[in-house]
Design a protein around this motif. Structure first.
Motif: not given
Length: 90
Positions: A34-39, A42-50, A82-90
């Motif tokens: 699981v990796v954090g995805i930042r804009d 530097g704000q983390e807005f999503a996480r997903g399986l790489t 992949h979109r199926d393995n990604l979640v957006l954070l609030l």
């Protein structure tokens, strides 16, 4: 870290993270982690399986899918996350 266009695409709900949207790879991880995805700010807005480990992700960051395939001598996955393995954070 991804560019602003990749953030918009991911937040639209129907897109996966492609290598072209990745501007920087930070940290060490293996395929399937699981990796954090930042804009760009530097704000983390999503996480997903790489689908790629650190070294491969760095090798293909910023490349179009066709270029990434060549860089890795036959990419197995078109998506970094992949979109199926990604979640957006609030």
């Amino acid at each position: 870290m991804v560019d602003a266009g990749a953030r918009r695409a991911l937040e639209s709900g129907a897109r996966s993270l492609l290598a072209i949207g990745v501007v920087e790879v930070v940290g060490e991880f293996d395929k399937g982690d699981v990796v954090g995805i930042r804009d760009p700010a530097g704000q983390e807005f999503a996480r997903g399986l790489t689908n790629y480990a650190t070294a491969e992700a760095r090798q293909i960051q910023g490349l179009r899918t066709e270029q990434a395939r060549k860089a890795l001598n036959g990419v197995v996955y078109d998506e970094v996350v992949h979109r199926d393995n990604l979640v957006l954070l609030l």
